[in-house]
Scaffold this motif. Structure first.
Motif, PDB file in Angstrom:
ATOM      1  N   LYS A 193       0.841  -1.192   0.000  1.00 42.28           N
ATOM      2  CA  LYS A 193       0.000   0.000   0.000  1.00 42.28           C
ATOM      3  C   LYS A 193       0.880   1.247   0.000  1.00 42.28           C
ATOM      4  N   ALA A 194       0.347   2.313  -0.572  1.00 40.48           N
ATOM      5  CA  ALA A 194       1.150   3.513  -0.773  1.00 40.48           C
ATOM      6  C   ALA A 194       1.718   4.053   0.538  1.00 40.48           C
ATOM      7  N   PHE A 195       0.884   4.199   1.562  1.00 42.63           N
ATOM      8  CA  PHE A 195       1.383   4.767   2.813  1.00 42.63           C
ATOM      9  C   PHE A 195       2.363   3.827   3.497  1.00 42.63           C
ATOM     10  N   GLU A 196       2.176   2.513   3.298  1.00 43.33           N
ATOM     11  CA  GLU A 196       3.106   1.535   3.855  1.00 43.33           C
ATOM     12  C   GLU A 196       4.459   1.611   3.150  1.00 43.33           C
ATOM     13  N   ALA A 197       4.445   1.893   1.849  1.00 44.28           N
ATOM     14  CA  ALA A 197       5.695   2.039   1.113  1.00 44.28           C
ATOM     15  C   ALA A 197       6.499   3.217   1.647  1.00 44.28           C
ATOM     16  N   ILE A 198       5.807   4.305   1.955  1.00 48.10           N
ATOM     17  CA  ILE A 198       6.483   5.469   2.534  1.00 48.10           C
ATOM     18  C   ILE A 198       7.062   5.113   3.899  1.00 48.10           C
ATOM     19  N   ALA A 199       6.274   4.424   4.709  1.00 43.80           N
ATOM     20  CA  ALA A 199       6.743   4.019   6.042  1.00 43.80           C
ATOM     21  C   ALA A 199       7.937   3.083   5.944  1.00 43.80           C
ATOM     22  N   PHE A 200       7.895   2.168   4.977  1.00 42.40           N
ATOM     23  CA  PHE A 200       8.991   1.214   4.795  1.00 42.40           C
ATOM     24  C   PHE A 200      10.286   1.943   4.444  1.00 42.40           C
ATOM     25  N   MET A 201      10.194   2.930   3.550  1.00 39.34           N
ATOM     26  CA  MET A 201      11.393   3.680   3.186  1.00 39.34           C
ATOM     27  C   MET A 201      11.933   4.465   4.373  1.00 39.34           C
ATOM     28  N   GLY A 202      11.024   4.994   5.201  1.00 38.81           N
ATOM     29  CA  GLY A 202      11.476   5.680   6.403  1.00 38.81           C
ATOM     30  C   GLY A 202      12.155   4.741   7.380  1.00 38.81           C
ATOM     31  N   ALA A 203      11.619   3.527   7.495  1.00 40.13           N
ATOM     32  CA  ALA A 203      12.211   2.536   8.401  1.00 40.13           C
ATOM     33  C   ALA A 203      13.635   2.182   8.001  1.00 40.13           C
ATOM     34  N   LEU A 204      13.909   2.183   6.700  1.00 35.68           N
ATOM     35  CA  LEU A 204      15.266   1.908   6.225  1.00 35.68           C
ATOM     36  C   LEU A 204      16.245   2.975   6.690  1.00 35.68           C
ATOM     37  N   ARG A 205      15.724   4.158   7.040  1.00 30.42           N
ATOM     38  CA  ARG A 205      16.561   5.253   7.536  1.00 30.42           C
ATOM     39  C   ARG A 205      16.402   5.454   9.038  1.00 30.42           C
ATOM     40  N   GLY A 206      15.832   4.467   9.731  1.00 35.51           N
ATOM     41  CA  GLY A 206      15.776   4.514  11.184  1.00 35.51           C
ATOM     42  C   GLY A 206      14.511   5.070  11.784  1.00 35.51           C
ATOM     43  N   LEU A 207      13.506   5.418  10.949  1.00 33.49           N
ATOM     44  CA  LEU A 207      12.251   5.950  11.474  1.00 33.49           C
ATOM     45  C   LEU A 207      11.377   4.792  11.958  1.00 33.49           C
ATOM     46  N   PRO A 208      10.875   4.848  13.190  1.00 32.34           N
ATOM     47  CA  PRO A 208       9.987   3.777  13.669  1.00 32.34           C
ATOM     48  C   PRO A 208       8.812   3.578  12.720  1.00 32.34           C
ATOM     49  N   LEU A 209       8.430   2.322  12.498  1.00 33.64           N
ATOM     50  CA  LEU A 209       7.427   1.999  11.488  1.00 33.64           C
ATOM     51  C   LEU A 209       6.088   2.682  11.766  1.00 33.64           C
ATOM     52  N   ALA A 210       5.670   2.685  13.045  1.00 37.03           N
ATOM     53  CA  ALA A 210       4.385   3.304  13.385  1.00 37.03           C
ATOM     54  C   ALA A 210       4.401   4.797  13.058  1.00 37.03           C
ATOM     55  N   GLU A 211       5.498   5.461  13.361  1.00 41.32           N
ATOM     56  CA  GLU A 211       5.618   6.883  13.053  1.00 41.32           C
ATOM     57  C   GLU A 211       5.658   7.094  11.543  1.00 41.32           C
ATOM     58  N   GLY A 212       6.323   6.186  10.834  1.00 41.10           N
ATOM     59  CA  GLY A 212       6.372   6.280   9.388  1.00 41.10           C
ATOM     60  C   GLY A 212       4.997   6.139   8.756  1.00 41.10           C
ATOM     61  N   ARG A 213       4.170   5.247   9.305  1.00 46.92           N
ATOM     62  CA  ARG A 213       2.804   5.097   8.785  1.00 46.92           C
ATOM     63  C   ARG A 213       1.991   6.375   9.016  1.00 46.92           C
ATOM     64  N   ARG A 214       2.155   6.958  10.196  1.00 44.55           N
ATOM     65  CA  ARG A 214       1.422   8.184  10.500  1.00 44.55           C
ATOM     66  C   ARG A 214       1.862   9.310   9.559  1.00 44.55           C
ATOM     67  N   ARG A 215       3.167   9.456   9.423  1.00 38.10           N
ATOM     68  CA  ARG A 215       3.682  10.508   8.544  1.00 38.10           C
ATOM     69  C   ARG A 215       3.331  10.233   7.083  1.00 38.10           C
ATOM     70  N   GLY A 216       3.341   8.953   6.705  1.00 39.07           N
ATOM     71  CA  GLY A 216       3.018   8.600   5.329  1.00 39.07           C
ATOM     72  C   GLY A 216       1.613   9.042   4.953  1.00 39.07           C
ATOM     73  N   ARG A 217       0.661   8.759   5.816  1.00 35.18           N
ATOM     74  CA  ARG A 217      -0.715   9.199   5.569  1.00 35.18           C
ATOM     75  C   ARG A 217      -0.795  10.728   5.512  1.00 35.18           C
ATOM     76  N   GLU A 218      -0.110  11.361   6.449  1.00 37.27           N
ATOM     77  CA  GLU A 218      -0.150  12.814   6.536  1.00 37.27           C
ATOM     78  C   GLU A 218       0.460  13.451   5.287  1.00 37.27           C
ATOM     79  N   LEU A 219       1.598  12.945   4.829  1.00 38.08           N
ATOM     80  CA  LEU A 219       2.256  13.496   3.661  1.00 38.08           C
ATOM     81  C   LEU A 219       1.415  13.313   2.398  1.00 38.08           C
ATOM     82  N   MET A 220       0.779  12.166   2.282  1.00 36.65           N
ATOM     83  CA  MET A 220      -0.059  11.937   1.112  1.00 36.65           C
ATOM     84  C   MET A 220      -1.250  12.880   1.108  1.00 36.65           C
TER      85      MET A 220
END
Length: 325
Positions: free
Chosen positions: A105-132
């Motif tokens: 899913k699109a927001f999960e893809a954003i979260a996954f890329m953030g996780a590769l750079r050390g961003l916690p997955l839950a925070e990445g999902r929240r930010r992913g939705r917000e950014l979209m």
């Protein structure tokens, strides 16, 4: 997206620190020299362009700066570190070759890329939705990547590049594949990133993007960098051009025009004399030229590119298509 970089109280800098510094970078592939002695200095908080045609060495240079590949010779420092991997979590990188998991899913893809750079997955999902939502993609949050247009998927990957609030953003041909509206949105996003303290460096073969956005550019052709510095200084290498319209075709005023002046109908075109416009105006008036109009046009970055890199490199630059999705 907010990226806030603040100095400690009482700290003053006479010149900005360098986010990127490279000296003499060299890279060969199978004996072929791809990059030949590249020097770069990119200040923190700047928007900086790597400008050149396909095959000039832009992508190889960016990959060496990021530590994806190592140079055969030369030195680099990224955010104060000689080893780019030491600051990998402070960098966002959008490669020229786009690639996302098609069933994610699109927001999960954003979260996954953030996780590769050390961003916690839950925070990445929240930010992913917000950014979209913020970037007009709220309707596609739950869609799988394979359900998106190529242009939308590219925007999702770009948001994934920024989701962890990097200090340094590296974009390889980011405008390719975007229509005019989304190119404008990306330009605004880049300006906002720099305004909030991030450094942005991007490669492009489209001079207009570099001219609108960048304080500094490196012109690269054939693996070499014949110019690296401010856009204004590059443009100032070519004298401003005068466009003069006269009522009278001839007279003593003609002696005031430089030898290289060319006439097209009632108009004359020539470089602004070193003495400036005032002596020229005086001679034209006293010589009864009958001035109808006079304008002084500063050289553009395209003219500077031709003068610095040569006409062959400019033709190669202009020949590259800009695919729109």
């Amino acid at each position: 997206m907010q990226v806030n970089i603040a100095l400690e109280p009482g700290v003053h800098r006479s010149a900005p620190a360098l986010a990127i510094e490279a000296r003499g970078l060299v890279k060969r592939f199978d004996g072929t020299l791809a990059v030949d002695g590249v020097d770069l200095a990119v200040p923190e908080g700047a928007i900086y362009g790597i400008l050149g045609p396909n095959g000039a060495g832009k992508t190889t240079t960016l990959r060496m700066l990021l530590g994806i590949i190592d140079p055969d010779a030369g030195e680099r420092r990224i955010l104060g570190h000689s080893n780019p991997q030491d600051v990998a979590r402070q960098i966002g990188y959008l490669p020229e070759e786009r690639g996302l998991y098609p069933t994610m899913k699109a927001f999960e893809a954003i979260a996954f890329m953030g996780a590769l750079r050390g961003l916690p997955l839950a925070e990445g999902r929240r930010r992913g939705r917000e950014l979209m939502e913020q970037n007009g993609l709220g309707h596609a949050v739950e869609r799988q990547i394979r359900q998106l247009s190529k242009g939308m998927a590219q925007q999702v990957q770009l948001l994934g590049t920024l989701v962890h609030s990097p200090r340094l953003v590296v974009l390889d041909e980011p405008f390719s594949g975007l229509d005019a509206i989304n190119q404008g949105k990306l330009e605004l996003l880049i300006r906002n990133l720099a305004a909030n303290g991030a450094t942005v460096i991007f490669s492009t073969h489209v001079i207009a993007h570099a001219e609108r956005l960048c304080e500094g550019v490196a012109i690269i052709a054939g693996g070499k960098v014949p110019y690296a510095g401010s856009v204004d200084h590059a443009r100032d290498r070519i004298p401003a051009q005068v466009r003069l319209e006269t009522l009278n075709a001839d007279g003593p005023w003609r002696a005031a025009l430089p030898a290289q002046a060319r006439r097209e109908g009632n108009f004359w075109y020539f470089p602004l004399p070193d003495s400036g416009v005032e002596p020229l105006l005086r001679a034209l008036i006293e010589g009864n030229a009958g001035i109808q109009s006079l304008s002084i046009e500063r050289a553009g970055l395209h003219d500077a590119f031709v003068a610095i890199a040569g006409e062959a490199a400019a033709r190669a630059l202009n020949a590259e298509p800009e695919t729109v999705q």
